[in-house]
Motif scaffolding. Structure first.
Motif, PDB file in Angstrom:
ATOM      1  N   ALA A   8       0.838  -1.199   0.000  1.00 47.90           N
ATOM      2  CA  ALA A   8       0.000   0.000   0.000  1.00 47.90           C
ATOM      3  C   ALA A   8       0.879   1.258   0.000  1.00 47.90           C
ATOM      4  O   ALA A   8       1.865   1.339   0.733  1.00 47.90           O
ATOM      5  CB  ALA A   8      -0.925   0.004   1.210  1.00 47.90           C
ATOM      6  N   VAL A   9       0.497   2.224  -0.808  1.00 45.39           N
ATOM      7  CA  VAL A   9       1.243   3.478  -0.901  1.00 45.39           C
ATOM      8  C   VAL A   9       0.611   4.487   0.053  1.00 45.39           C
ATOM      9  O   VAL A   9      -0.573   4.810  -0.061  1.00 45.39           O
ATOM     10  CB  VAL A   9       1.224   4.025  -2.340  1.00 45.39           C
ATOM     11  CG1 VAL A   9       1.953   5.361  -2.417  1.00 45.39           C
ATOM     12  CG2 VAL A   9       1.856   3.016  -3.296  1.00 45.39           C
ATOM     13  N   SER A  10       1.401   4.981   0.996  1.00 52.92           N
ATOM     14  CA  SER A  10       0.864   5.858   2.039  1.00 52.92           C
ATOM     15  C   SER A  10       1.585   7.196   2.072  1.00 52.92           C
ATOM     16  O   SER A  10       2.766   7.305   1.744  1.00 52.92           O
ATOM     17  CB  SER A  10       0.965   5.184   3.410  1.00 52.92           C
ATOM     18  OG  SER A  10       2.310   4.855   3.715  1.00 52.92           O
ATOM     19  N   LEU A  11       0.834   8.196   2.494  1.00 52.99           N
ATOM     20  CA  LEU A  11       1.329   9.559   2.645  1.00 52.99           C
ATOM     21  C   LEU A  11       0.974  10.024   4.046  1.00 52.99           C
ATOM     22  O   LEU A  11      -0.135   9.770   4.521  1.00 52.99           O
ATOM     23  CB  LEU A  11       0.656  10.459   1.611  1.00 52.99           C
ATOM     24  CG  LEU A  11       0.881  11.977   1.701  1.00 52.99           C
ATOM     25  CD1 LEU A  11       2.295  12.321   1.263  1.00 52.99           C
ATOM     26  CD2 LEU A  11      -0.140  12.717   0.828  1.00 52.99           C
ATOM     27  N   SER A  12       1.907  10.679   4.727  1.00 54.15           N
ATOM     28  CA  SER A  12       1.590  11.245   6.040  1.00 54.15           C
ATOM     29  C   SER A  12       2.095  12.677   6.096  1.00 54.15           C
ATOM     30  O   SER A  12       2.997  13.063   5.361  1.00 54.15           O
ATOM     31  CB  SER A  12       2.221  10.415   7.176  1.00 54.15           C
ATOM     32  OG  SER A  12       3.640  10.454   7.112  1.00 54.15           O
ATOM     33  N   ALA A  13       1.471  13.459   6.993  1.00 52.18           N
ATOM     34  CA  ALA A  13       1.871  14.850   7.158  1.00 52.18           C
ATOM     35  C   ALA A  13       1.819  15.215   8.632  1.00 52.18           C
ATOM     36  O   ALA A  13       0.916  14.801   9.356  1.00 52.18           O
ATOM     37  CB  ALA A  13       0.961  15.780   6.355  1.00 52.18           C
ATOM     38  N   GLY A  14       2.789  15.991   9.082  1.00 54.22           N
ATOM     39  CA  GLY A  14       2.837  16.425  10.475  1.00 54.22           C
ATOM     40  C   GLY A  14       3.873  17.510  10.651  1.00 54.22           C
ATOM     41  O   GLY A  14       4.587  17.864   9.706  1.00 54.22           O
ATOM     42  N   ASP A  15       3.962  18.026  11.882  1.00 52.00           N
ATOM     43  CA  ASP A  15       4.874  19.160  12.101  1.00 52.00           C
ATOM     44  C   ASP A  15       5.739  19.049  13.340  1.00 52.00           C
ATOM     45  O   ASP A  15       6.671  19.836  13.510  1.00 52.00           O
ATOM     46  CB  ASP A  15       4.062  20.458  12.196  1.00 52.00           C
ATOM     47  CG  ASP A  15       3.257  20.528  13.478  1.00 52.00           C
ATOM     48  OD1 ASP A  15       3.482  21.454  14.277  1.00 52.00           O
ATOM     49  OD2 ASP A  15       2.420  19.638  13.707  1.00 52.00           O
ATOM     50  N   GLY A  16       5.452  18.096  14.236  1.00 52.64           N
ATOM     51  CA  GLY A  16       6.181  18.042  15.496  1.00 52.64           C
ATOM     52  C   GLY A  16       6.872  16.716  15.757  1.00 52.64           C
ATOM     53  O   GLY A  16       6.715  15.748  14.999  1.00 52.64           O
ATOM     54  N   ALA A  17       7.623  16.667  16.855  1.00 53.78           N
ATOM     55  CA  ALA A  17       8.357  15.447  17.206  1.00 53.78           C
ATOM     56  C   ALA A  17       7.423  14.261  17.380  1.00 53.78           C
ATOM     57  O   ALA A  17       7.800  13.115  17.083  1.00 53.78           O
ATOM     58  CB  ALA A  17       9.153  15.693  18.493  1.00 53.78           C
ATOM     59  N   ASN A  18       6.205  14.515  17.830  1.00 53.12           N
ATOM     60  CA  ASN A  18       5.225  13.455  18.039  1.00 53.12           C
ATOM     61  C   ASN A  18       4.805  12.776  16.734  1.00 53.12           C
ATOM     62  O   ASN A  18       4.248  11.686  16.741  1.00 53.12           O
ATOM     63  CB  ASN A  18       3.993  14.055  18.740  1.00 53.12           C
ATOM     64  CG  ASN A  18       3.053  13.005  19.272  1.00 53.12           C
ATOM     65  OD1 ASN A  18       3.490  12.012  19.834  1.00 53.12           O
ATOM     66  ND2 ASN A  18       1.765  13.218  19.111  1.00 53.12           N
ATOM     67  N   ASP A  19       5.087  13.423  15.613  1.00 54.97           N
ATOM     68  CA  ASP A  19       4.710  12.880  14.302  1.00 54.97           C
ATOM     69  C   ASP A  19       5.821  12.068  13.641  1.00 54.97           C
ATOM     70  O   ASP A  19       5.586  11.428  12.609  1.00 54.97           O
ATOM     71  CB  ASP A  19       4.315  14.026  13.360  1.00 54.97           C
ATOM     72  CG  ASP A  19       3.133  14.823  13.881  1.00 54.97           C
ATOM     73  OD1 ASP A  19       2.139  14.203  14.269  1.00 54.97           O
ATOM     74  OD2 ASP A  19       3.220  16.067  13.910  1.00 54.97           O
ATOM     75  N   ILE A  20       7.014  12.080  14.197  1.00 52.57           N
ATOM     76  CA  ILE A  20       8.175  11.487  13.522  1.00 52.57           C
ATOM     77  C   ILE A  20       7.987  10.008  13.178  1.00 52.57           C
ATOM     78  O   ILE A  20       8.228   9.609  12.026  1.00 52.57           O
ATOM     79  CB  ILE A  20       9.462  11.726  14.340  1.00 52.57           C
ATOM     80  CG1 ILE A  20       9.850  13.210  14.253  1.00 52.57           C
ATOM     81  CG2 ILE A  20      10.606  10.848  13.839  1.00 52.57           C
ATOM     82  CD1 ILE A  20      11.020  13.605  15.134  1.00 52.57           C
ATOM     83  N   PRO A  21       7.573   9.131  14.101  1.00 48.97           N
ATOM     84  CA  PRO A  21       7.400   7.724  13.707  1.00 48.97           C
ATOM     85  C   PRO A  21       6.398   7.543  12.568  1.00 48.97           C
ATOM     86  O   PRO A  21       6.605   6.700  11.688  1.00 48.97           O
ATOM     87  CB  PRO A  21       6.908   7.067  14.998  1.00 48.97           C
ATOM     88  CG  PRO A  21       7.451   7.928  16.096  1.00 48.97           C
ATOM     89  CD  PRO A  21       7.354   9.323  15.555  1.00 48.97           C
TER      90      PRO A  21
END
Length: 297
Positions: free
Chosen positions: A234-247
């Motif tokens: 599966a091809v996935s995209l993620s978006a975030g801005d902080g350290a909590n989003d890194i994993p």
């Protein structure tokens, strides 16, 4: 094969391209092709037969910043899954900071939020501490805060609507609260929401959370579980801005840091530092005449 796509200031673009090409050559990476794409005249695509994606990102940042960029080790295609953070990514605010402002505690809570996003504090502990400061607040204050303070990030609705029109499942996953996330997800068009729940008794916040905490590990697990439902590859995209989003950013096929903190930006495959969220559509190669216009209803 490494493919880098970027959107930068057009002034002096050719000179900066020559400079980054030379810098890549010094790192032992040969540029096989560099040209503007057909699907969007603003996007410069650089192709390398092989190389280190992290070094490519660093050199592009050095020569083109501020730029919107995405570096991929696979061919670009429409993602089947999009998982996004909410606060300061899909909306322009940190909900808990705005809510704290109603209690005269914004400076105190914002300082904790900033340290957590920078990765200087454990997220769960910081969340519990901040929620505790809201004890006794009327639940109705949340509705007022939502109406008065919370606004979608530019391009958010069009990004989500276009991805959904292309068959992509969209999931909003937040260390924030369902009180905010549910109406925001409905406004932006997300298929599913995962977030924290504020405990309420007699129409007032208790200062505690109801249920388990949505932290970085949960965000990553949501992305992996949702990908597994789609199937292998599966091809996935993620978006975030902080350290909590890194994993979560690292677990996706493409993780994009939006106006992000340094640690998150360094962990991602791409970054939006110049345009709004629709820059992601340009970088993915979705022609603008196929974008879904945002609803104003």
């Amino acid at each position: 094969m490494l493919i880098a796509r970027l959107i930068a200031d057009p002034d002096g673009l050719e000179t900066r391209l020559d400079a980054v090409t030379a810098a890549l050559e010094r790192e032992g990476m040969h540029v096989a092709l560099a040209q503007m794409t057909d699907f969007c005249g603003d996007v410069l695509q650089i192709a390398l037969p092989a190389g280190d994606a992290g070094v490519v990102r660093r050199l592009i940042d050095e020569h083109f910043a501020p730029a919107d960029v995405l570096v991929s080790q696979v061919n670009f295609r429409i993602p089947q899954l999009f998982v996004s953070d909410m606060d300061s990514t899909m909306i322009g605010q940190e909900c808990i900071d705005e809510l704290a402002d109603f209690a005269g505690l914004k400076d105190q809570v914002s300082a904790i939020t900033e340290r957590a996003m920078q990765g200087e504090l454990d997220f769960a502990s910081a969340l519990v501490e901040r929620v505790g400061l809201l004890a006794g607040m009327p639940e109705a204050t949340i509705d007022t805060c939502l109406a008065d303070r919370i606004r979608p990030m530019a391009g958010a609705q069009q990004l989500v609507a276009t991805l959904r029109a292309k068959g992509c499942r969209t999931v909003l996953v937040t260390g924030g609260f369902h009180h905010f996330a549910d109406p925001i997800a409905a406004q932006l068009g997300f298929d599913h929401v995962v977030g924290n729940r504020l405990a309420v008794t007699d129409c007032r916040l208790t200062g505690e959370l109801a249920g388990p905490i949505v932290d970085s590990s949960v965000k990553e697990r949501v992305l992996r579980d949702e990908s597994a439902k789609i199937g292998e590859g599966a091809v996935s995209l993620s978006a975030g801005d902080g350290a909590n989003d890194i994993p979560m950013l690292r677990a996706a096929t493409w993780g994009i840091a939006y106006r992000a903190k340094p640690k998150a930006r360094a962990a991602a495959d791409g970054a939006i530092n110049r345009g709004d969220l629709t820059a992601i559509l340009d970088l993915l190669g979705i022609p603008r005449d196929e974008w879904v216009a945002p609803s104003h209803g």
